[in-house]
Design a protein around this motif. Structure first.
Motif, PDB file in Angstrom:
ATOM      1  N   LYS A  71      35.556   4.075   9.296  1.00  0.00           N
ATOM      2  CA  LYS A  71      34.811   2.829   9.093  1.00  0.00           C
ATOM      3  C   LYS A  71      33.902   2.903   7.867  1.00  0.00           C
ATOM      4  O   LYS A  71      33.866   1.968   7.046  1.00  0.00           O
ATOM      5  N   GLU A  72      33.147   3.996   7.725  1.00  0.00           N
ATOM      6  CA  GLU A  72      32.232   4.111   6.597  1.00  0.00           C
ATOM      7  C   GLU A  72      32.976   4.158   5.270  1.00  0.00           C
ATOM      8  O   GLU A  72      32.557   3.550   4.283  1.00  0.00           O
ATOM      9  N   LYS A  73      34.090   4.898   5.251  1.00  0.00           N
ATOM     10  CA  LYS A  73      34.887   4.966   4.020  1.00  0.00           C
ATOM     11  C   LYS A  73      35.479   3.604   3.677  1.00  0.00           C
ATOM     12  O   LYS A  73      35.556   3.222   2.507  1.00  0.00           O
ATOM     13  N   VAL A  74      35.914   2.862   4.703  1.00  0.00           N
ATOM     14  CA  VAL A  74      36.470   1.524   4.471  1.00  0.00           C
ATOM     15  C   VAL A  74      35.385   0.611   3.919  1.00  0.00           C
ATOM     16  O   VAL A  74      35.627  -0.177   2.994  1.00  0.00           O
ATOM     17  N   ALA A  75      34.170   0.705   4.479  1.00  0.00           N
ATOM     18  CA  ALA A  75      33.066  -0.120   3.985  1.00  0.00           C
ATOM     19  C   ALA A  75      32.776   0.180   2.523  1.00  0.00           C
ATOM     20  O   ALA A  75      32.579  -0.738   1.712  1.00  0.00           O
ATOM     21  N   ASP A  76      32.773   1.472   2.166  1.00  0.00           N
ATOM     22  CA  ASP A  76      32.552   1.845   0.762  1.00  0.00           C
ATOM     23  C   ASP A  76      33.667   1.322  -0.127  1.00  0.00           C
ATOM     24  O   ASP A  76      33.417   0.850  -1.248  1.00  0.00           O
ATOM     25  N   ALA A  77      34.902   1.396   0.374  1.00  0.00           N
ATOM     26  CA  ALA A  77      36.040   0.901  -0.413  1.00  0.00           C
ATOM     27  C   ALA A  77      35.936  -0.605  -0.616  1.00  0.00           C
ATOM     28  O   ALA A  77      36.242  -1.124  -1.705  1.00  0.00           O
ATOM     29  N   LEU A  78      35.514  -1.342   0.424  1.00  0.00           N
ATOM     30  CA  LEU A  78      35.367  -2.796   0.307  1.00  0.00           C
ATOM     31  C   LEU A  78      34.261  -3.133  -0.691  1.00  0.00           C
ATOM     32  O   LEU A  78      34.420  -4.047  -1.525  1.00  0.00           O
ATOM     33  N   LYS A  79      33.146  -2.396  -0.628  1.00  0.00           N
ATOM     34  CA  LYS A  79      32.062  -2.638  -1.581  1.00  0.00           C
ATOM     35  C   LYS A  79      32.538  -2.392  -3.013  1.00  0.00           C
ATOM     36  O   LYS A  79      32.235  -3.157  -3.923  1.00  0.00           O
ATOM     37  N   THR A  80      33.287  -1.291  -3.186  1.00  0.00           N
ATOM     38  CA  THR A  80      33.802  -0.972  -4.521  1.00  0.00           C
ATOM     39  C   THR A  80      34.788  -2.038  -4.987  1.00  0.00           C
ATOM     40  O   THR A  80      34.791  -2.432  -6.171  1.00  0.00           O
ATOM     41  N   TYR A  81      35.619  -2.539  -4.071  1.00  0.00           N
ATOM     42  CA  TYR A  81      36.582  -3.589  -4.411  1.00  0.00           C
ATOM     43  C   TYR A  81      35.855  -4.839  -4.897  1.00  0.00           C
ATOM     44  O   TYR A  81      36.201  -5.414  -5.940  1.00  0.00           O
ATOM     45  N   ARG A  82      34.839  -5.249  -4.134  1.00  0.00           N
ATOM     46  CA  ARG A  82      34.090  -6.447  -4.532  1.00  0.00           C
ATOM     47  C   ARG A  82      33.270  -6.185  -5.792  1.00  0.00           C
ATOM     48  O   ARG A  82      33.107  -7.077  -6.630  1.00  0.00           O
ATOM     49  N   ALA A  83      32.759  -4.967  -5.905  1.00  0.00           N
ATOM     50  CA  ALA A  83      31.998  -4.621  -7.106  1.00  0.00           C
ATOM     51  C   ALA A  83      32.880  -4.680  -8.347  1.00  0.00           C
ATOM     52  O   ALA A  83      32.434  -5.107  -9.419  1.00  0.00           O
ATOM     53  N   ASN A  84      34.134  -4.272  -8.212  1.00  0.00           N
ATOM     54  CA  ASN A  84      35.062  -4.336  -9.356  1.00  0.00           C
ATOM     55  C   ASN A  84      35.302  -5.766  -9.803  1.00  0.00           C
ATOM     56  O   ASN A  84      35.441  -6.038 -11.004  1.00  0.00           O
ATOM     57  N   GLU A  85      35.372  -6.691  -8.841  1.00  0.00           N
ATOM     58  CA  GLU A  85      35.546  -8.099  -9.203  1.00  0.00           C
ATOM     59  C   GLU A  85      34.344  -8.607  -9.992  1.00  0.00           C
ATOM     60  O   GLU A  85      34.488  -9.300 -11.005  1.00  0.00           O
ATOM     61  N   ILE A  86      33.147  -8.239  -9.511  1.00  0.00           N
ATOM     62  CA  ILE A  86      31.926  -8.642 -10.225  1.00  0.00           C
ATOM     63  C   ILE A  86      31.855  -7.946 -11.577  1.00  0.00           C
ATOM     64  O   ILE A  86      31.475  -8.540 -12.595  1.00  0.00           O
ATOM     65  N   PHE A  87      32.233  -6.666 -11.583  1.00  0.00           N
ATOM     66  CA  PHE A  87      32.211  -5.871 -12.815  1.00  0.00           C
ATOM     67  C   PHE A  87      33.077  -6.519 -13.898  1.00  0.00           C
ATOM     68  O   PHE A  87      32.671  -6.618 -15.058  1.00  0.00           O
ATOM     69  N   THR A  88      34.254  -6.989 -13.501  1.00  0.00           N
ATOM     70  CA  THR A  88      35.165  -7.603 -14.476  1.00  0.00           C
ATOM     71  C   THR A  88      34.520  -8.821 -15.130  1.00  0.00           C
ATOM     72  O   THR A  88      34.588  -8.991 -16.352  1.00  0.00           O
TER      73      THR A  88
END
Length: 634
Positions: free
Chosen positions: A380-397
């Motif tokens: 669960k914690e790793k999935v949460a981090d992956a989701l945050k990174t996924y959304r962060a990449n969208e914002i980053f772009t």
């Protein structure tokens, strides 16, 4: 000379390592061995083409290896255009040599047997687990590298043939008994020495310096006092990891992301175990298909599948094991094979004859394992981090686009760009090309900081890719050009340098004075004049001993043998700046070992590599080689 021989003296070990490296690069450029195309050409060798695609594959493979081996050091080298041009040229030269070797091997009719080839594959280090061939490791490596078994065999075969050629030339060299004897005498030679060290620091209080001496040294060494060009910069950076820290996600969002990306949490894919019988196409595809059908009829009539495979399969590697391919996942055996085997319903089922690029197959399903998924609660914690990174990449772009656009549109300031992305304008202290602070110590950033755009035009840099998920824009804050410092600024440095030099000269004079007093018949410790000095005696000093200063040891083994009843003495400058008086009292030649074979092999191997280099140069000299961009010779 002995050091060089020792460095290259590992014999068969060096050959094995060389073979693995050659094979690695052979696999990276395997297309060059499997047929040419009409692709753009990087070079031609006696009419044979080396395509740009082959060259780029080899170049990228070598570059990746250098990056893994040297890390950030290689990134700094890669920023040097001249170095990278030389690196690319050496890669092309390497391919040219291999093509020449391949042509000669074909001309000589060199071959490599099937059984020897299988053994070579089994013994390759990347397929070993606990010192034994492991089929799972083999299949996993194949899947990761993207190769089929026949492609790997072809590449290994080609590498083996070229190794055979190289060894056939290198193995012609040998070492004569006299060479072996001389090498052992020198390599294992020991020397009895004594030495006394005159520390230059002990003479500094006797040094006096005049103003004229200081001025003269300054004028004669102006470039020594040139400062490095320095800059301080302002910068705005954007990192995915920083954005991710600001994002909150709900449990529902996390679980949905887990389900949408379930394959990321699969610990093992669905896998199957199968046996097969292969009939290669040969010159008559119809006949091959008929042969495969006849084998299938024998199996349907009740003959044992493994026995038929062992007798008739043309995949000898699996055939000797009854056709067993062990466990494999989709993508390992190729689409045609997967389509049949993963569609089979029950363990024990035998397929009809089917076709692949390798030939006609009959497959038998011998095992079936479903995929294994890690439960949501465990990740669960790793999935949460992956989701945050996924959304962060969208914002980053989006934000990196804004950063690039505003830094360009408002070139004389970073504040608008920083405000638009919610960042701060940061700044550095002064730094040179070689001591950038950690925050900006990246090759692309340092290169930009000293570029004409930043220094001369004094506008914002382009968007700089620091690494994955990290970009930066910089601009000049202050610039200090390189300059020669005034004498007043470096007076203390000049005094330190001249004091050290003069102290070393006084120490050397003291050592030479003692050398003149020595009676050549006596060792250093026997001379009455030396009783107040600290004398170090070292008997049976070996050539590579670590317990004596390296400068003293190196010079001790260069000193002439003492004449009978006398000693050999020299004054030497040590790397520390101190001076040593060394006496060589005795030389003892190394004894001959009972088994001289290792030394014979070592010397022959060293000589063989030298011979092969000359052999390759002869091949190149007698070949018609044309590189892209060069004028063809008439």
């Amino acid at each position: 000379m002995l050091d060089k021989i020792r460095e290259g003296s590992q014999g068969w070990v060096a050959q094995v390592i060389l073979g693995v490296v050659v094979l690695t690069f052979a696999l990276a450029g395997v297309g060059s061995y499997l047929g040419s195309s009409s692709a753009p050409v990087a070079a031609t060798v006696n009419g044979a083409e080396i395509t740009k695609s082959d060259f780029e594959q080899r170049y990228q493979a070598k570059r990746a290896q250098m990056e893994r081996q040297f890390g950030q050091m290689f990134e700094q080298l890669a920023a040097d255009e001249k170095y990278m041009q030389s690196f690319r040229q050496s890669t092309l030269d390497e391919l040219i040599v291999e093509e020449l070797e391949k042509q000669l091997a074909e001309e000589l009719g060199l071959r490599f047997g099937d059984e020897a080839l299988k053994n070579m594959i089994r013994e390759m280090p990347q397929f070993q687990v606990d010192g034994k061939f492991n089929n799972d490791q083999y299949l996993a490596w194949m899947r990761q590298a993207g190769y089929q078994p026949d492609t790997l065999r072809d590449a290994v075969y080609q590498s083996a043939v070229l190794t055979q050629l190289r060894q056939s030339v290198q193995s012609t060299d040998f070492a004569l008994p006299g060479e072996v004897n001389a090498f052992n005498q020198l390599d294992k030679q020991t020397r009895d020495i004594e030495y006394v060290v005159f520390k230059s620091d002990d003479f500094k209080d006797k040094v006096s310096l005049s103003d004229d001496e200081k001025s003269a040294y300054y004028e004669q060494n102006l470039e020594r006092f040139r400062t490095q060009e320095m800059v301080s910069v302002e910068y705005v950076e954007l990192k995915v990891e920083d954005i991710a820290k600001t994002i909150a996600v709900s449990d529902e969002d996390v679980e949905k992301y887990y389900q949408d990306n379930i394959s990321n949490y699969r610990t093992s894919d669905a896998s199957r175990r199968a046996s097969h019988i292969l009939v290669e196409f040969g010159d008559d595809e119809d006949a091959a298909k008929a042969k495969a059908q006849a084998l299938l009829e024998r199996i349907k009539a009740g003959e044992d599948f493994a026995a038929v495979a062992k007798e008739a399969s043309e995949d000898s590697f699996s055939g000797e094991k009854g056709g067993d391919l062990e466990w494999f996942e989709k993508g390992v055996m190729g689409d045609d094979f997967d389509a049949v085997v993963f569609a089979m319903k029950a363990v024990g089922d035998v397929s009809e004859v089917f076709r692949s690029e390798s030939g006609f197959h009959i497959a038998k399903l011998t095992g079936d394992k479903g995929e294994v998924i890690t439960p949501f609660a465990e990740v669960k914690e790793k999935v949460a981090d992956a989701l945050k990174t996924y959304r962060a990449n969208e914002i980053f772009t989006d934000k990196q686009t804004q950063l690039a656009e505003l830094a360009f549109e408002v070139p004389d300031s970073l504040h608008d760009a920083a405000e638009a992305i919610g960042a701060q304008v940061k700044e550095t202290a002064f730094f040179s090309r070689f001591n950038a602070p950690a925050a900006v110590n990246f090759p692309a950033v340092v290169q930009a900081a000293f570029s004409d755009v930043v220094l001369q035009e004094q506008v914002n840099s382009d968007l700089l890719d620091v690494n994955d998920g990290h970009v930066m824009v910089i601009r000049l804050k202050q610039h200090q050009p390189s300059r020669i410092q005034d004498q007043q600024e470096v007076t203390a440095q000049i005094e330190q340098i001249l004091t050290q030099q003069k102290a070393q000269e006084l120490a050397e004079q003291e050592a030479k004075s003692l050398l003149e007093q020595l009676d050549g018949n006596n060792m250093l410790s026997q001379d009455a004049a030396t009783k107040a000095l600290t004398i170090v005696a070292k008997n049976a000093l070996e050539r590579f001993s670590a317990d004596v200063d390296s400068t003293i040891r190196a010079d001790a083994f260069k000193m002439p043998h003492p004449a009978e009843g006398k000693v050999s003495a020299e004054v030497i400058s040590m790397s520390s700046g101190d001076i040593a008086l060394v006496t060589l009292n005795k030389v003892t030649d190394g004894a001959q070992p009972e088994d001289v074979k290792p030394v014979e092999q070592r010397l022959a191997s060293q000589s063989g590599r030298t011979t092969y280099k000359s052999f390759v140069e002869t091949l190149k000299a007698n070949a018609e080689i044309y590189k892209e961009g060069e004028a063809k010779s008439e």
